[in-house]
Design a protein around this motif. Structure first.
Motif, PDB file in Angstrom:
ATOM      1  N   ASP A   1      -1.598   0.934  -3.160  1.00 12.54           N
ATOM      2  CA  ASP A   1      -0.976  -0.272  -3.749  1.00 12.54           C
ATOM      3  C   ASP A   1      -0.993   0.490  -4.874  1.00 12.54           C
TER       4      ASP A   1
ATOM      5  N   ASN B   1       2.339   2.557  -1.457  1.00 11.45           N
ATOM      6  CA  ASN B   1       2.846   1.866  -1.843  1.00 11.45           C
ATOM      7  C   ASN B   1       3.889   1.232  -3.132  1.00 11.45           C
TER       8      ASN B   1
ATOM      9  N   GLN C   1       7.571  -1.518  -2.029  1.00 15.21           N
ATOM     10  CA  GLN C   1       6.831  -2.618  -2.144  1.00 15.21           C
ATOM     11  C   GLN C   1       7.209  -3.711  -2.070  1.00 15.21           C
TER      12      GLN C   1
END
Length: 252
Positions: free
Chosen positions: A9, A33, A63
């Motif tokens: 992330d 992401n 995301q």
């Protein structure tokens, strides 16, 4: 040869506040992401992350999350399905524009935080997210937990589903993630994590917090970019998988 994606992330800084080391993580992972501005990230930062990913050949995923900057997207919101669908479409579209300006594309979608955990079992919200992805591009894969109702709704619409496992998060006996509010929910030792991931990929199993063994499907491994020592963890996982003869490569 077994092939597994390694994702993180990223793009979760906001203005002058930096979160994690995106540049270093992009040298390790195969998929990023990228936050879409609802739980974290701002346009300039997301454009910068998109350019850095494109330069390294790292695939970009949107995301998406609840509209919850203050809570970093980690709080459940009882949002109406139609509103949630519109919000997810909005987020994918915003990141897609930034990605294209950087010479790349959004290649998949992964929910974040509370939304990710909610749609494992909450069918209305799962359907809303799946319908949003399908409305933007029926060819976009979705990344989440195998066995979730989100995957059921996504597959009903013909979306490709990619099963994700978490390197640095503890699992409950039912296969769900342990809440971050509980002790031991986040793991930190790079070598232990790498050993755990090796077992996940090799045997399709992982130990739950109660010591039981649960089955797990693994197409992509997530290392959280905001965890302390994230770069060391991601590097240890990548290196261990390569030693095991696993091809670490993006799933798209």
């Amino acid at each position: 040869m077994t092939s597994v994606d390694l994702n993180a992330d990223l793009g979760e800084g906001f203005g002058v506040w930096e979160l994690g080391n995106d540049a270093a993580m992009l040298d390790v992972v195969t998929s990023a992401n990228v936050a879409c501005g609802f739980h974290a990230g701002n346009p300039a930062g997301l454009a910068r992350t998109s350019r850095a990913a494109a330069e390294r050949g790292v695939r970009i995923g949107a995301q998406v999350s609840y509209l919850d900057l203050a809570g970093f997207g980690r709080r459940f919101i009882d949002v109406e399905p139609a509103e949630l669908t519109a919000e997810v479409i909005y987020q994918i579209g915003a990141l897609q524009a930034l990605a294209r300006s950087a010479g790349t594309d959004v290649g998949y979608v992964k929910p974040h935080g509370a939304l990710y955990n909610t749609i494992v079992t909450h069918r209305e919200q799962a359907r809303a997210v799946a319908e949003a992805v399908h409305a933007v591009d029926p060819g976009l894969p979705v990344l989440s937990l195998a066995g979730s109702v989100f995957f059921e709704e996504a597959e009903r619409l013909g979306l490709r589903t990619v099963a994700e496992a978490f390197a640095d998060r503890a699992y409950r006996p039912d296969g769900a993630l342990v809440s971050r509010r509980e002790h031991g929910a986040v793991l930190h030792d790079p070598e232990q994590i790498a050993e755990r991931v090796s077992r996940m990929v090799d045997s399709g199993q992982v130990s739950a917090v109660d010591g039981s063994t649960i089955d797990i499907r693994v197409e992509s491994i997530c290392v959280h970019g905001d965890s302390p020592g994230a770069v060391k963890i991601a590097t240890a996982v990548r290196d261990r998988l390569r030693r095991d003869g696993v091809d670490v490569a993006a799933f798209i």
